[in-house]
Design a protein around this motif. Structure first.
Motif, PDB file in Angstrom:
ATOM      1  N   ALA A 241       0.836  -1.204   0.000  1.00 54.57           N
ATOM      2  CA  ALA A 241       0.000   0.000   0.000  1.00 54.57           C
ATOM      3  C   ALA A 241       0.866   1.248   0.000  1.00 54.57           C
ATOM      4  CB  ALA A 241      -0.901  -0.001   1.234  1.00 54.57           C
ATOM      5  N   LEU A 242       0.312   2.333  -0.537  1.00 54.39           N
ATOM      6  CA  LEU A 242       1.008   3.618  -0.465  1.00 54.39           C
ATOM      7  C   LEU A 242       1.112   4.053   0.989  1.00 54.39           C
ATOM      8  CD1 LEU A 242      -0.732   5.610  -3.357  1.00 54.39           C
ATOM      9  CD2 LEU A 242       1.014   3.814  -3.466  1.00 54.39           C
ATOM     10  N   SER A 243       2.205   4.716   1.301  1.00 58.77           N
ATOM     11  CA  SER A 243       2.369   5.174   2.685  1.00 58.77           C
ATOM     12  C   SER A 243       1.544   6.432   2.949  1.00 58.77           C
ATOM     13  CB  SER A 243       3.839   5.461   2.974  1.00 58.77           C
ATOM     14  OG  SER A 243       4.277   6.537   2.177  1.00 58.77           O
ATOM     15  N   ASN A 244       1.210   7.162   1.878  1.00 58.36           N
ATOM     16  CA  ASN A 244       0.493   8.454   1.989  1.00 58.36           C
ATOM     17  C   ASN A 244       1.272   9.446   2.845  1.00 58.36           C
ATOM     18  OD1 ASN A 244      -1.593   7.195   0.511  1.00 58.36           O
ATOM     19  ND2 ASN A 244      -2.473   6.405   2.417  1.00 58.36           N
ATOM     20  N   THR A 258       4.353   1.463   2.004  1.00 60.37           N
ATOM     21  CA  THR A 258       4.528   0.755   3.272  1.00 60.37           C
ATOM     22  C   THR A 258       5.350  -0.498   2.948  1.00 60.37           C
ATOM     23  OG1 THR A 258       2.561  -0.527   2.876  1.00 60.37           O
ATOM     24  CG2 THR A 258       2.282   1.511   4.131  1.00 60.37           C
TER      25      THR A 258
HETATM   26  C1  LIG Z   1      -3.091   5.326   1.609  1.00 64.58           C
HETATM   27  O1  LIG Z   1      -4.262   5.664   0.896  1.00 64.58           O
HETATM   28  C2  LIG Z   1      -4.838   4.584   0.140  1.00 64.58           C
HETATM   29  C3  LIG Z   1      -6.080   5.076  -0.563  1.00 64.58           C
HETATM   30  O2  LIG Z   1      -6.010   6.402  -0.949  1.00 64.58           O
HETATM   31  C4  LIG Z   1      -5.199   3.439   1.041  1.00 64.58           C
HETATM   32  O3  LIG Z   1      -5.664   2.348   0.249  1.00 64.58           O
HETATM   33  C5  LIG Z   1      -3.985   3.023   1.828  1.00 64.58           C
HETATM   34  O4  LIG Z   1      -4.327   2.006   2.750  1.00 64.58           O
HETATM   35  C6  LIG Z   1      -3.398   4.192   2.573  1.00 64.58           C
HETATM   36  N1  LIG Z   1      -2.189   3.778   3.240  1.00 64.58           N
HETATM   37  C7  LIG Z   1      -2.045   3.742   4.559  1.00 64.58           C
HETATM   38  C8  LIG Z   1      -0.704   3.323   5.100  1.00 64.58           C
HETATM   39  O5  LIG Z   1      -2.922   4.017   5.320  1.00 64.58           O
END
Ligand SMILES: *[C@@H]1O[C@H](CO)[C@@H](O)[C@H](O)[C@H]1NC(C)=O
Ligand SMILES: *[C@@H]1O[C@H](CO)[C@@H](O)[C@H](O)[C@H]1NC(C)=O
Ligand SMILES: *[C@@H]1O[C@H](CO)[C@@H](O)[C@H](O)[C@H]1NC(C)=O
Ligand SMILES: CC(=O)N[C@H]1CO[C@H](CO)[C@@H](O)[C@@H]1O
Ligand SMILES: [Ca+2]
Ligand SMILES: [Ca+2]
Length: 577
Positions: A241-244, A258
């Motif tokens: 998943a993206l770390s955002n 991540t």
């Molecule tokens: C980051 O955002 C995406 C959706 O926009 C989500 O699927 C993902 O779980 C998020 N990552 C974290 C580490 O929360």
């Protein structure tokens, strides 16, 4: 303002008050061999250079040193890419040089600890070459995969979106094998496959080989990356998943994702316990002193605690605590320091040691991160906390980063970026040659060129000058190292608190031994403190050591009710009445 639960700390500290093994009272130094001392004039540090300088380490008061990798390597990641785990890198010397280094270390009384880099090898390693060619014994030595077919384009793509610590995809296509291989670091550092028992066995043999050569133990590299998710449980390697993380907008950077599938898998802890069994078995069979394991892991606090052992099996003697490196910076308040220290001390299992790491070859130098004026304060902190301190070569001199231009940059982590952003990523500035004296190239080499530039300030900042000067960072450091042998520092309780944003005060005392008080002022201006409000003290105390710019000299008597803490200064006092 919070006072530490003194009782909890006492229990943790008394657990090892009867220290008997050599490593328990050890003081640890990291040598970066490529930059330490060049004995043969090629501009590159080497083993004979280390051998030559072992007496220096002893004179400062260190008891053990861990060496960054010295094994045969194409030097893509300066030795962290190993082409032969059983051979010395030719630029660094021969096996005979290694034997001489071990013999000299025994004479001098310094333990030699080697860097064990288990996660990956070089792509020049014959294991990898055999694996590429599907040699049946090595076919599964690395992490190979066919990749997946993109349903829209019909093209073959990497098995997952995983990216490497050094940027870009962690998967590399190999034309010969017609598969992708995994590399969590540089492309030239393929990950070994820890789900293959043959790999696990081979790596244990590597440990046994160097144990038989007389090393005192290992520092184990990059632990969190050992295992990836078990493919048997999935049809495909899953995307991460993206770390955002808003501070990490570049999709090519590791922090963009991540790392739940490629780091900190539960099998990692068991592997550490297995390696501990190897070194313990070796001692059982061959006698001698305990062999030491130190582990490198930027990981969660909970994981780090597991590395020590699970109550049944033992693990790492010294799981490096990078809490300060990761969470403390020049802007941290006194309270933040105290919280991190308390957290570690309170959560430690009984009977183990804390440790503190503030520098290594992967981070900018302490004097550059915190300012030269704070180097003594930081060294005082590390050397007077309970447990072990690990010092990266040069921090005892207050060496600073050396600016290295984009053109001269050699670190793969920086080279994989661009002229605008490389500097923040580059690990070269902290790897410049050690500054021995004021002669050409700081006495590092007789060559007129060095693999990385020598710092401009070497004429005024070098080991010889600091040894000769009555007051210097090194003199302060030597005093601290001697002080650590006192019972109150080896096995005394700590009582620590932050008085405001700037002031940290703590005491170290073992019952029946001297009472020491440490005062650290992180602020820029002087503050007068009534120490008797915080500790049971008489009217006077004596200064044991204090930062270079302090108003106090060693041996001076001060009034405990009105102690003036100078800005950016650390002071160690001993109660005298
Ligand atoms: C980051 O955002 C995406 C959706 O926009 C989500 O699927 C993902 O779980 C998020 N990552 C974290 C580490 O929360
Ligand atoms: C773990 O270490 C402790 C302390 O040194 C020792 O008493 C114990 O026997 C060890 N346990 C194992 C399983 O080796
Ligand atoms: C560290 O912080 C102090 C202010 O507390 C500042 O004066 C100093 O320049 C900073 N040093 C670095 C290297 O950022
Ligand atoms: C502190 C440390 O040893 N860091 C190393 C971790 O592992 C990578 C890959 O082996 C190296 O590049 C780092 O220098
Ligand atoms: Ca050399
Ligand atoms: Ca791995």
């Amino acid at each position: 303002m919070r006072l530490l639960t003194v009782v909890a700390i006492l229990a943790a500290v008394l657990g090892f008050a009867s220290a008997t093994e050599w490593w328990e009272s050890g003081n640890y130094y990291q040598i970066y061999p490529r930059s330490f001392r060049d004995s043969d004039g090629d501009g590159i540090g080497d083993l004979n250079g280390v051998t030559e300088k072992l007496q220096y380490l002893k004179d400062i008061g260190f008891t053990a040193t861990w060496l960054s990798p010295i094994f045969k390597s194409p030097m893509v990641d300066f030795g962290y890419d190993i082409a032969d785990f059983y051979q010395i890198h030719p630029e660094y010397g021969t096996m005979e040089d290694f034997d001489r280094m071990i013999a000299r270390a025994k004479e001098v009384g310094i333990k030699i600890i080697l860097d064990f880099v288990p996660n990956h090898s070089s792509d020049q390693n014959e294991w990898f070459i055999k694996s590429v060619n599907s040699d049946p014994d090595y076919k599964d030595f690395y992490v190979w995969h066919d990749g997946k077919i993109n349903e829209e384009t019909g093209e073959r793509e990497p098995p997952s979106n995983w990216n490497s610590v050094f940027r870009y995809s962690a998967w590399e296509w190999n034309d010969v094998r017609q598969q992708y291989y995994l590399h969590q670091f540089a492309t030239a550092q393929p990950d070994l496959n820890y789900r293959n028992p043959a790999v696990v066995n081979e790596m244990k043999n590597v440990l046994r080989f160097w144990l038989s050569k007389g090393v005192a133990g290992f520092r184990i590299d990059a632990i969190p990356y050992l295992f990836e998710i078990d493919l048997d449980r999935y049809n495909q390697y899953p995307d991460e998943a993206l770390s955002n993380d808003t501070s990490c907008p570049d999709p090519d950077d590791a922090c963009y994702l991540t790392h739940v599938y490629v780091q900190d898998q539960p099998e990692t802890v068991d592997m550490i316990y297995q390696w501990r069994e190897v070194v313990d078995e070796y001692r059982k069979e061959h006698g001698g002193e305990q062999r030491l394991l130190m582990t490198e892991a930027y990981t969660s606090f909970e994981n780090m605690i597991k590395f020590y052992g699970d109550g049944v099996r033992n693990g790492s003697h010294i799981p490096f605590n990078f809490d300060f490196l990761s969470n403390i910076n020049n802007a941290s308040t006194a309270n933040e320091y105290v919280e991190h220290i308390e957290k570690w001390l309170n959560a430690m299992p009984a009977g183990v040691y804390a440790n503190w790491v503030l520098g290594n070859h992967d981070n900018k130098r302490v004097a550059s991160r915190f300012g030269v004026q704070r180097i003594d304060l930081i060294n005082i902190l590390l050397q007077t906390l309970p447990g072990h301190a690990v010092t990266y070569n040069g921090e005892e001199l207050g060496m600073t980063d050396v600016f290295i231009s984009w053109e001269d940059t050699v670190d793969p982590q920086a080279c994989n970026s661009d002229p605008d952003t490389y500097y923040d990523r580059s690990r070269d500035p902290a790897r410049s040659p050690y500054q021995w004296d004021a002669s050409s190239k700081a006495g590092f080499t007789s060559a007129d060129h060095t693999w990385l530039p020598v710092s401009d300030d070497y004429k005024t900042n070098n080991a010889l000058q600091q040894l000769r000067a009555p007051h210097s960072h090194l003199q302060i450091f030597k005093t601290l190292v001697r002080l650590r042998q006192e019972p109150s520092f080896r096995a005394g309780a700590i009582k620590i608190q932050a008085l405001d944003d700037d002031i940290i005060v703590y005491s170290r005392q073992k019952e029946g031994s001297d009472l020491y008080i440490v005062v650290l002022n992180l602020g820029n201006s002087d503050k007068t403190i009534d120490l008797t409000q915080h500790f049971t003290l008489g009217t006077d105390a004596e200064v044991i050591t204090s930062s270079l710019q302090s108003q106090y000299i060693n041996g001076e008597t001060v009034k405990t009710a009105a102690f003036v803490a100078n800005g950016n200064v650390g002071t160690v006092l001993v109660a005298i009445n």
